[in-house]
Design a protein around this motif. Sequence first.
Motif, PDB file in Angstrom:
ATOM      1  N   UNK A  98      67.680  53.182  36.385  1.00 54.68           N
ATOM      2  CA  UNK A  98      67.385  52.660  37.702  1.00 54.68           C
ATOM      3  C   UNK A  98      67.687  51.378  37.683  1.00 54.68           C
ATOM      4  N   UNK A  99      67.149  51.198  36.386  1.00 54.86           N
ATOM      5  CA  UNK A  99      67.075  49.245  36.595  1.00 54.86           C
ATOM      6  C   UNK A  99      65.834  49.197  37.503  1.00 54.86           C
ATOM      7  N   UNK A 100      64.915  50.163  37.836  1.00 52.77           N
ATOM      8  CA  UNK A 100      63.665  49.848  38.510  1.00 52.77           C
ATOM      9  C   UNK A 100      64.421  48.873  39.368  1.00 52.77           C
ATOM     10  N   UNK A 101      64.884  49.344  40.140  1.00 52.93           N
ATOM     11  CA  UNK A 101      65.491  48.702  41.401  1.00 52.93           C
ATOM     12  C   UNK A 101      66.139  49.578  41.943  1.00 52.93           C
ATOM     13  N   UNK A 102      65.435  48.976  43.881  1.00 48.06           N
ATOM     14  CA  UNK A 102      65.666  50.500  45.253  1.00 48.06           C
ATOM     15  C   UNK A 102      67.392  50.389  44.814  1.00 48.06           C
ATOM     16  N   UNK A 103      68.126  49.659  44.677  1.00 54.06           N
ATOM     17  CA  UNK A 103      69.432  50.129  45.402  1.00 54.06           C
ATOM     18  C   UNK A 103      70.836  51.009  43.712  1.00 54.06           C
ATOM     19  N   UNK A 104      69.976  50.745  43.365  1.00 52.02           N
ATOM     20  CA  UNK A 104      70.391  51.205  41.268  1.00 52.02           C
ATOM     21  C   UNK A 104      69.587  52.502  41.728  1.00 52.02           C
ATOM     22  N   UNK A 128      62.190  52.038  45.234  1.00 55.04           N
ATOM     23  CA  UNK A 128      62.850  53.021  44.162  1.00 55.04           C
ATOM     24  C   UNK A 128      63.188  54.570  44.778  1.00 55.04           C
ATOM     25  N   UNK A 129      62.135  55.045  45.001  1.00 57.34           N
ATOM     26  CA  UNK A 129      61.579  57.017  44.925  1.00 57.34           C
ATOM     27  C   UNK A 129      62.182  56.335  46.359  1.00 57.34           C
ATOM     28  N   UNK A 130      61.394  56.005  47.531  1.00 55.64           N
ATOM     29  CA  UNK A 130      61.292  56.365  48.717  1.00 55.64           C
ATOM     30  C   UNK A 130      63.622  55.965  49.378  1.00 55.64           C
ATOM     31  N   UNK A 131      63.736  54.789  48.609  1.00 55.02           N
ATOM     32  CA  UNK A 131      65.765  54.662  48.817  1.00 55.02           C
ATOM     33  C   UNK A 131      65.436  56.409  48.125  1.00 55.02           C
TER      34      UNK A 131
END
Length: 399
Positions: A98-104, A128-131
Amino acid sequence: MFAFFNRLRKAARRAVLPVAALALAACDPAALGGLGGVAGGGGGPRIDTAKPVPVALLVPRGSGQPSDELLANNLENAARLAMRDLNGVQIDLRVYGTAGNAQTAASQAAQAVNDGAQIIVGPLYAEAANAAGVAVAPQNVNVLAFSNNTTIAGGNVFVLGSTFANTANRLVSYAASQGKDRVVVVHAQDVAGQLGRNAIQQAISRSGATLVGTVDYPLSQQGVVSAVPRVKAAVDGAAANAVFMTATTSAGLPLLSQLLPEAGVTPATTQFVGITRWDIPPQTLELPGVQGGWFALPDPNRAGAFRSQYQAAYGSAPHPLAGLAFDGIAAIGALVAQGNAGALTGSALTQGSGFQGASGIFRLRPDGTNERGLAVATVRDNQVIVIDPAPRAFGGAGF
């Protein structure tokens, strides 16, 4: 003295920085936008339990941060470790970074479902979990996130991380049973401190104990120092017999545990209780002020067995959060083993009997939060002593 505190804080950062990062990421409701209710609590795909079950594991790989890479590897290792104990259940584990971010995380979650994943384990950080949950809700896929942020829980997102509410419920209930039922809450003014305070207050309201005072402080050394006289006044003015603290070992606890006794708030008459782990890092156990204090921790026997199993398999100790991936796979395996095509639905995931995980029993709740079996421990002669064991099943001690 302050040199010792500085060494302790540095050691604590090395030992638990990823844990602190999770807590901070999990404690920013304004940044999240809340997922609750995106999908029905009983939703989920129908599966063929006679075939390998496609499971996506989302880990913070690709962020460029060494701590994220280490944790990603540990989470994957723990997931694969759990797969060895599934007694015939076959998991087709597919790992996505996930690269530690929400978009990914959102795009990888969507890709995982397009690839056939029927449930997602991870990701780590709350946004990230929310996304990820939002991305796969239209496909009726559930997400078992590693976050401890209850603001993202609900709908198709379940959080596996240990929550303030779970810890507070366990400790307040035990304290009340021991006659430590007049409580002053001491907390930092940051979001984590406020969430911890709220959890303690809610636990008090359910336990028969009484909240007799609340003292907050800015998250700084001077803030802690200036709070001590106010804590003393609150304890004396309301005849409190317990002080619950939200402070961590790397921020606040060393000073509070030393300065409160010096000000006359002594553990001999006022029980110190913490809703964070007081045994991480181990140097914390050397602090004179924490001797006799209470805190909660996972079942030491189960957690020790997991550490030994992981060490034997991979040659190093697991990251403190690695067990969450083990838990996610263990829960999926236990449900699929029942041969139920609805094993990955919300209603199955929230079965009341729960699951056996890396650190003891746990269960997922219909609101997306979790309940974990915790032991109550004290610090005696610089050692952790369990004074009330973790329950072996739900409905037993502590629940």
